[in-house]
Design a protein around this motif. Sequence first.
Motif: not given
Length: 132
Positions: A14-18, A28-34, A1-7
């Motif tokens: 990457h638990k808790g990351e956007i 490559k994938p990029i993840w953001f954490l607030a 299942m593909a991850v949607e941008i903003g999920a």
Amino acid sequence: MAVEIGAIESAGEHKGEIYGGIYSADNKPIWFLAAPKMMDHYAAATWAKEQGASLPTMNQGDYLTTLKGKGGAFTEIFNRGSSFPAGYVWLAEPDTPPFSGGDPWCQRLSDGDQWSFGDSRNSEMPVLCVRR
């Protein structure tokens, strides 16, 4: 299942990351954490490192701006407005002498404008970090 941008990832490394999609600079994938609160630049850099991450580079900040309107968790991030400090985030690179004394850069999320504003390391603003 593909991850949607903003999920927001609910499990795993990457638990808790956007999810920010595929970063075009290296495909490559990029993840953001607030961060849970606003911080000065020193605390922001330390917090990011504790998360196994880093503050966004200027190029990653440019990419972040392309995520405006993509929905998910990015909706709240971009709806902070353009007022200082709510609508800004810290960036990783300091300004380089002789133009500045190595002051940190930040980015206004509403339009992607990046700038260094004097000896501002002690100013508190929102923090996003990047994990690859």
